[in-house]
Design an enzyme around this catalytic site. Structure first.
Site, PDB file in Angstrom:
ATOM      1  N   GLY A  72      40.439  -3.130 -39.946  1.00 25.51           N
ATOM      2  CA  GLY A  72      40.346  -4.530 -40.324  1.00 25.51           C
ATOM      3  C   GLY A  72      38.976  -5.147 -40.160  1.00 25.51           C
ATOM      4  O   GLY A  72      38.740  -6.256 -40.634  1.00 25.51           O
ATOM      5  N   HIS A 139      39.769 -17.209 -61.600  1.00 27.42           N
ATOM      6  CA  HIS A 139      39.188 -16.460 -62.718  1.00 27.42           C
ATOM      7  C   HIS A 139      37.703 -16.183 -62.494  1.00 27.42           C
ATOM      8  O   HIS A 139      36.974 -16.979 -61.904  1.00 27.42           O
ATOM      9  CB  HIS A 139      39.375 -17.230 -64.029  1.00 27.42           C
ATOM     10  CG  HIS A 139      38.695 -18.573 -64.042  1.00 27.42           C
ATOM     11  ND1 HIS A 139      37.366 -18.739 -64.362  1.00 27.42           N
ATOM     12  CD2 HIS A 139      39.177 -19.805 -63.748  1.00 27.42           C
ATOM     13  CE1 HIS A 139      37.046 -20.012 -64.285  1.00 27.42           C
ATOM     14  NE2 HIS A 139      38.123 -20.689 -63.909  1.00 27.42           N
ATOM     15  N   HIS A 148      36.526  -8.155 -46.927  1.00 29.86           N
ATOM     16  CA  HIS A 148      37.876  -8.246 -46.364  1.00 29.86           C
ATOM     17  C   HIS A 148      38.362  -9.683 -46.514  1.00 29.86           C
ATOM     18  O   HIS A 148      37.745 -10.612 -45.988  1.00 29.86           O
ATOM     19  CB  HIS A 148      37.877  -7.847 -44.889  1.00 29.86           C
ATOM     20  CG  HIS A 148      39.247  -7.791 -44.289  1.00 29.86           C
ATOM     21  ND1 HIS A 148      39.860  -6.601 -43.945  1.00 29.86           N
ATOM     22  CD2 HIS A 148      40.141  -8.771 -43.975  1.00 29.86           C
ATOM     23  CE1 HIS A 148      41.063  -6.855 -43.448  1.00 29.86           C
ATOM     24  NE2 HIS A 148      41.250  -8.171 -43.456  1.00 29.86           N
TER      25      HIS A 148
END
Length: 211
Positions: A72, A139, A148
């Site tokens: 992580g 978009h 992350h």
């Protein structure tokens, strides 16, 4: 049939194990062989997981092995993924079937994408990006390698996240903002202007933190 090996057997590694079992390729394209972790007892006290096979450094890659990196922290994800690549290992994507990939969205290799992520039109997601559950990408968002994005984070249209950026839980980046390489955005923060390289910002609006 490929043998999937999960790099990292700590808390996030256990979550990635479940992601792997929920993806469409499970038991069709790959089976889960186990974990690599330097801490051999990382799964002690936890049931219903495959074994820790070896440390990353000591593992000898086999013919049908493929990998995902379940770390992580961006620094360690990059470190251990590059170790596997240097040994000749190949990485695959794990993209949860509930993920929405909209028109012209492009994704790289080594991605982890969890449940109900929305990757909107014309987004570009480079290699080794982690996108946790319920993330929304507007978009034309571009996310560079190693980034992350924690659960419920959001980017507006035309946002750019450079390499090694971290968005923590519920962070919001407004349209057209650029978050530079290695920067971290704190949980529940709102970024309204560009963030400099290797800085940490927090708050509404997000401001630089000095440690």
């Amino acid at each position: 049939m490929k043998n999937l090996i999960i790099v990292g057997a700590r808390g996030f590694g256990r979550e990635v194990y479940d992601l792997a079992t929920q993806c469409s390729g499970f038991n069709l394209e790959y089976v889960i062989k186990g974990f690599l972790d330097d801490k051999a007892d990382a799964l002690d006290g936890f049931e219903n997981y495959p074994p820790i096979i070896s440390s990353v450094e000591d593992y000898k890659i086999q013919e049908n092995d493929v990998f995902v990196c379940a770390l992580g922290t961006v620094k360690w994800k990059k470190h251990y993924a590059e170790l596997i690549q240097a040994k000749g290992g190949k990485f695959i994507n794990l993209i949860h079937p509930s993920t929405k990939l909209n028109t012209n969205a492009v994704v790289g290799t080594g991605l982890l994408v969890f449940m109900y992520a929305n990757i909107s039109n014309d987004c570009i997601i480079e290699d080794f990006v982690t996108i946790q559950g319920y993330v929304g990408l507007g978009h034309d968002t571009k996310i560079h390698k190693w980034a992350h994005l924690s659960s419920y984070s959001f980017t507006g249209g035309f946002v750019i996240l450079e390499e090694e950026v971290t968005l923590n839980t519920r962070a919001t980046v407004l349209p057209h903002v650029v978050v530079r390489k290695g920067a971290t955005v704190g949980a529940c923060s709102m970024v309204i202007k560009n963030v400099k390289e290797n800085t940490t910002v927090f708050g509404v609006p997000a401001k630089k933190l000095d440690f």
